[in-house]
Enzyme design. Sequence first.
Site, short mmCIF file in Angstrom:
data_model
loop_
_atom_site.label_atom_id
_atom_site.label_comp_id
_atom_site.label_asym_id
_atom_site.label_seq_id
_atom_site.Cartn_x
_atom_site.Cartn_y
_atom_site.Cartn_z
N ASP A 190 0.88 -1.18 0.00
CA ASP A 190 0.00 0.00 0.00
C ASP A 190 0.91 1.22 0.00
O ASP A 190 2.14 1.10 0.18
CB ASP A 190 -0.89 -0.04 1.26
N CYS B 237 -4.46 -2.10 -2.70
CA CYS B 237 -5.84 -1.60 -2.60
C CYS B 237 -6.09 -0.43 -3.55
O CYS B 237 -7.23 -0.14 -3.87
CB CYS B 237 -6.15 -1.22 -1.17
N1 NVA Z 1 -3.64 3.34 3.56
C1 NVA Z 1 -4.34 4.12 2.59
C2 NVA Z 1 -5.44 3.32 1.96
C3 NVA Z 1 -6.22 4.06 0.89
C4 NVA Z 1 -7.35 3.26 0.32
C5 NVA Z 1 -4.89 5.38 3.25
O1 NVA Z 1 -5.38 5.29 4.37
O2 NVA Z 1 -4.79 6.45 2.64
N1 CP Z 2 -8.97 1.28 -2.05
C1 CP Z 2 -9.77 2.31 -1.73
O1 CP Z 2 -10.40 2.34 -0.67
O2 CP Z 2 -9.84 3.27 -2.69
P1 CP Z 2 -10.53 4.71 -2.57
O3 CP Z 2 -9.70 5.52 -1.61
O4 CP Z 2 -10.49 5.26 -3.96
O5 CP Z 2 -11.92 4.56 -2.06
#
Ligand code: NVA
Ligand code: CP
Length: 302
Positions: free
Chosen positions: A219, A259
């Site tokens: 991620d 993700c």
């Molecule tokens: N770890 C990331 C996931 C985004 C879907 C965030 O929290 O920004």
């Molecule tokens: N993976 C995910 O939650 O993407 P978004 O931030 O675009 O919703």
Amino acid sequence: MTVRHFLTLQDLSPAELKKLIDRAIELKAMQKRGQKHDIMCGKTLGMIFEKSSTRTRVSFEVGMTQFGGASIFLSPRDTQLGRGEPIEDSARVLSRMVDAVMIRTFAHSTIETFAQHSSVPVINALTDDFHPCQLLADIQTFVEHRGSIQGKKVVWVGDGNNMCNSYINAARQFDFELVVSCPEGFEPNQALLARESDRVSIERDPLKAANNAHLLVTDVWASMGQEEEQAVREKAFANYQVNSELMALAAKDALFMHCLPAHRGEEVSAEVMDDPQSVVWDEAENRLHAQKALLEFLMVGY
Ligand code: NVA
Ligand code: CP
């Protein structure tokens, strides 16, 4: 009947989660063959977003549309939430009108407080600590490509963030081994690690961690809300990129997941993102199907 919430994967039993993944696969097939399943006529999902989103917003909205229901996008910019109306009061009011509420916010305690005062199901659509909806899609994707994830070796490379914490929960609920490869100072939640120490371990060296893995996951290095730490984090995570060298150490049929949104050249190389071993687009699509199964479970029951 007591209201069920989905704040972490631990809110559903392993048996319920397994059924939910099977149902997601079934709902996906129904949708692909054009079979109507409008079980949510007259029902509305409230969607509170205190952070940005592409996949989560679109998948929940489209899911409700496909079910014949409706959804309302609520941002703090144009609701009283942004002007300091207490979260408890907002929960009481909204849950008298809508049939379920989905929340993306910062502190996990916010969603817990909301759920305590909500008379309808509350779904965690990402907090600073957890992202359980993404895990439903990830497990569905693994099952579709490789069968059951039980007993498999999953390697998390990079930041011990909300996604990583949810992977720790998933290791327990779906019964797999998880190796977390993160630099010092960027570990996942210590209490979770301690609780799941029989199946979750830390291996600082990603080259060792990747050995014979069935799934490699990463991620972003700086999550939403950590934008100012980008430069520090780029340095700290410099050796934690998922690239072809790392993938080569994993099992031959290993999958790669992320993700999204991804930063090619940072946590993942462009080559790995676009390799056939990468299933990131299926993973993104499955947000729709997995969350439809979740909405059906919480709002209609089966
Ligand atoms: N770890 C990331 C996931 C985004 C879907 C965030 O929290 O920004
Ligand atoms: N993976 C995910 O939650 O993407 P978004 O931030 O675009 O919703």
